[in-house]
Design a protein around this motif. Structure first.
Motif, PDB file in Angstrom:
ATOM      1  N   GLU A 209      36.272  12.977 -45.722  1.00  0.00           N
ATOM      2  CA  GLU A 209      35.881  14.311 -45.932  1.00  0.00           C
ATOM      3  C   GLU A 209      34.525  14.440 -45.335  1.00  0.00           C
ATOM      4  O   GLU A 209      34.169  15.434 -44.712  1.00  0.00           O
ATOM      5  N   ALA A 210      33.639  13.436 -45.645  1.00  0.00           N
ATOM      6  CA  ALA A 210      32.101  13.312 -45.087  1.00  0.00           C
ATOM      7  C   ALA A 210      31.920  13.375 -43.797  1.00  0.00           C
ATOM      8  O   ALA A 210      31.350  14.224 -43.013  1.00  0.00           O
ATOM      9  N   ALA A 211      32.935  12.436 -43.056  1.00  0.00           N
ATOM     10  CA  ALA A 211      32.884  12.198 -41.788  1.00  0.00           C
ATOM     11  C   ALA A 211      33.287  13.626 -41.024  1.00  0.00           C
ATOM     12  O   ALA A 211      32.892  13.898 -39.939  1.00  0.00           O
ATOM     13  N   ALA A 212      34.191  14.222 -41.453  1.00  0.00           N
ATOM     14  CA  ALA A 212      34.819  15.205 -40.975  1.00  0.00           C
ATOM     15  C   ALA A 212      33.824  16.604 -41.406  1.00  0.00           C
ATOM     16  O   ALA A 212      33.846  17.447 -40.198  1.00  0.00           O
ATOM     17  N   ALA A 213      33.296  16.710 -42.267  1.00  0.00           N
ATOM     18  CA  ALA A 213      32.271  17.779 -42.366  1.00  0.00           C
ATOM     19  C   ALA A 213      31.090  17.590 -41.470  1.00  0.00           C
ATOM     20  O   ALA A 213      30.521  18.638 -41.281  1.00  0.00           O
ATOM     21  N   LEU A 214      30.776  16.384 -41.102  1.00  0.00           N
ATOM     22  CA  LEU A 214      29.738  16.213 -40.252  1.00  0.00           C
ATOM     23  C   LEU A 214      30.340  16.512 -38.355  1.00  0.00           C
ATOM     24  O   LEU A 214      29.373  16.600 -37.899  1.00  0.00           O
ATOM     25  N   GLY A 215      31.453  16.944 -38.486  1.00  0.00           N
ATOM     26  CA  GLY A 215      31.950  17.335 -37.285  1.00  0.00           C
ATOM     27  C   GLY A 215      32.235  16.068 -36.203  1.00  0.00           C
ATOM     28  O   GLY A 215      32.310  16.304 -35.121  1.00  0.00           O
ATOM     29  N   LEU A 216      32.268  14.882 -36.923  1.00  0.00           N
ATOM     30  CA  LEU A 216      32.743  13.553 -35.807  1.00  0.00           C
ATOM     31  C   LEU A 216      34.141  13.506 -35.477  1.00  0.00           C
ATOM     32  O   LEU A 216      35.098  14.285 -35.927  1.00  0.00           O
ATOM     33  N   PRO A 217      34.191  13.400 -33.948  1.00  0.00           N
ATOM     34  CA  PRO A 217      35.472  13.374 -33.526  1.00  0.00           C
ATOM     35  C   PRO A 217      36.528  12.259 -34.310  1.00  0.00           C
ATOM     36  O   PRO A 217      35.801  11.207 -34.811  1.00  0.00           O
ATOM     37  N   GLY A 218      37.777  12.492 -34.201  1.00  0.00           N
ATOM     38  CA  GLY A 218      38.745  11.685 -34.861  1.00  0.00           C
ATOM     39  C   GLY A 218      38.544  10.341 -34.580  1.00  0.00           C
ATOM     40  O   GLY A 218      38.794   9.257 -35.345  1.00  0.00           O
ATOM     41  N   ARG A 219      38.457   9.948 -33.141  1.00  0.00           N
ATOM     42  CA  ARG A 219      38.453   8.542 -32.811  1.00  0.00           C
ATOM     43  C   ARG A 219      37.203   8.137 -33.167  1.00  0.00           C
ATOM     44  O   ARG A 219      37.117   6.860 -33.675  1.00  0.00           O
ATOM     45  N   TYR A 220      35.862   8.741 -33.343  1.00  0.00           N
ATOM     46  CA  TYR A 220      34.723   8.039 -33.756  1.00  0.00           C
ATOM     47  C   TYR A 220      34.829   7.683 -35.267  1.00  0.00           C
ATOM     48  O   TYR A 220      34.238   6.735 -35.698  1.00  0.00           O
ATOM     49  N   ARG A 221      35.457   8.708 -35.942  1.00  0.00           N
ATOM     50  CA  ARG A 221      35.578   8.622 -37.522  1.00  0.00           C
ATOM     51  C   ARG A 221      36.245   7.323 -37.883  1.00  0.00           C
ATOM     52  O   ARG A 221      35.816   6.640 -38.529  1.00  0.00           O
ATOM     53  N   PHE A 222      37.405   6.974 -36.993  1.00  0.00           N
ATOM     54  CA  PHE A 222      38.289   5.936 -37.139  1.00  0.00           C
ATOM     55  C   PHE A 222      37.528   4.472 -36.867  1.00  0.00           C
ATOM     56  O   PHE A 222      37.488   3.684 -37.962  1.00  0.00           O
ATOM     57  N   THR A 223      36.786   4.395 -35.630  1.00  0.00           N
ATOM     58  CA  THR A 223      36.235   3.165 -35.419  1.00  0.00           C
ATOM     59  C   THR A 223      35.004   2.880 -36.062  1.00  0.00           C
ATOM     60  O   THR A 223      34.496   1.866 -36.104  1.00  0.00           O
ATOM     61  N   ARG A 224      34.214   4.064 -36.227  1.00  0.00           N
ATOM     62  CA  ARG A 224      32.784   3.677 -36.950  1.00  0.00           C
ATOM     63  C   ARG A 224      32.680   4.013 -38.330  1.00  0.00           C
ATOM     64  O   ARG A 224      31.887   3.479 -38.971  1.00  0.00           O
TER      65      ARG A 224
END
Length: 337
Positions: A209-224
């Motif tokens: 939820e925090a990564a999505a709230a920052l507007g990070l792309p899905g691929r970036y959220r998964f890998t980082r």
């Protein structure tokens, strides 16, 4: 001042004068310098020492029996340990294990992502694959692939129930290495999928939820964000699978691939008097391989634990230095008395 007067009234109401209360509160004992602090003695644990003694006696007896029993033929063990035929089989074992580990992990990641997908078809196919491959023994998978040419003489890619654009002639047997790697990879992917899925689910939902709230792309959220945290749970379990995979390579002997165990089996059939030392040779090499994998596991776990632990677990070299430092401190204390 009000609090002090309240305390005095309470003491006088109890029937004790202020002077008497101070005398009672004063520490009793001889006047003079304080006594030296007594040395804290460690708690005695007789049960622990007894268990330690029993374990050491049993270990010494086992080692003595292993080294002095002539049935093991340690001279023949030393003769066969580094023979070229054994090393050639060991090389094949390493190749099969390495290829199968990489392909199995890649397949496991894809199956885990499909299992977590919102698409019901992908979820169903992934679940069915994992269920089937975990239910069928590995030796059955290898033998099935070894005889695949007799079951399906021709395989093709094209329009379903229509003409084939690309056909493969299965009447010619595939190389034994390919059969072994494909069979082990198919089985390894089923187990790796559950390990990867469990690791991904172990990441706290707040991180997503925090990564999505920052507007990070899905691929970036998964890998980082997600994957580095999931690896802390994936690595120990997958290393156990990898150790099992190294030992499972002994089954490729049944598809005519002479790995380490296959070479030992052939030599044991020719030199019937060296069966036990040859089995010990195979055992020693498998122990060496699994020990090296365990060492790599320790440092990989230590690397990914940097964000979860305040203090990283010490390495073996750091433990040895700490033990030597403690011995020096104890020696100085004892000599200073």
């Amino acid at each position: 001042m009000t609090a002090a007067f309240s305390i005095l009234r309470f003491v006088e109401a109890a029937g004790v004068s202020v002077t008497e209360s101070l005398v009672l509160a004063a520490p009793t004992g001889p006047s003079g310098p304080p006594a030296p602090a007594e040395r804290v003695r460690p708690l005695r644990r007789p049960g622990r020492w007894l268990a330690t003694g029993v374990v050491l006696v049993l270990a010494a007896q086992a080692a003595h029996g292993l080294l002095t029993n002539p049935f093991y033929q340690w001279d023949r063990f030393a003769y066969w340990f580094l023979r070229p035929v054994i090393l050639d089989g060991l090389l094949i074992t390493l190749q099969v294990a390495a290829y199968s580990a990489v392909l199995g992990l890649a397949g496991g990641v894809l199956l885990a992502l499909a299992r977590l997908s919102a698409n019901p078809v992908l979820r169903s196919v992934s679940w069915t694959y994992v269920w089937l491959l975990r239910s069928v023994p590995l030796i059955v998978v290898l033998l099935f692939l070894y005889n695949l040419g007799a079951l399906y003489p021709t395989l093709g890619i094209g329009v379903p129930f229509g003409p084939a654009f690309l056909a493969f002639d299965e009447s010619r047997p595939a190389p034994d290495m390919v059969i072994a790697v494909v069979g082990l990879s198919l089985a390894e992917a089923a187990y790796a999928a559950e390990v990867v899925r469990a690791g991904l689910l172990s990441v706290d939902q707040g991180q997503h939820e925090a990564a999505a709230a920052l507007g990070l792309p899905g691929r970036y959220r998964f890998t980082r964000i997600v994957l580095p945290q999931a690896l802390r749970a994936i690595v120990p379990s997958y290393v156990n699978l990898l150790i099992g995979l190294v030992k499972a390579t002994s089954l490729v002997f049944y598809v005519s691939l002479l790995d380490l165990f296959g070479s030992v089996q052939n030599l044991a059939g020719t030199y019937s008097g060296d069966v036990v030392p040859l089995l010990l040779v195979a055992t020693a090499w498998y122990v060496i391989l699994t020990s090296l994998i365990s060492v790599v596991q320790f440092y990989v776990e230590r690397y990914y634990a940097r964000g979860a632990l305040r203090t990283l677990p010490p390495t073996p070299a750091q433990r040895v230095r700490a033990a030597l430092r403690e011995l020096r401190v104890r020696y100085r204390k004892e000599t200073a008395r």
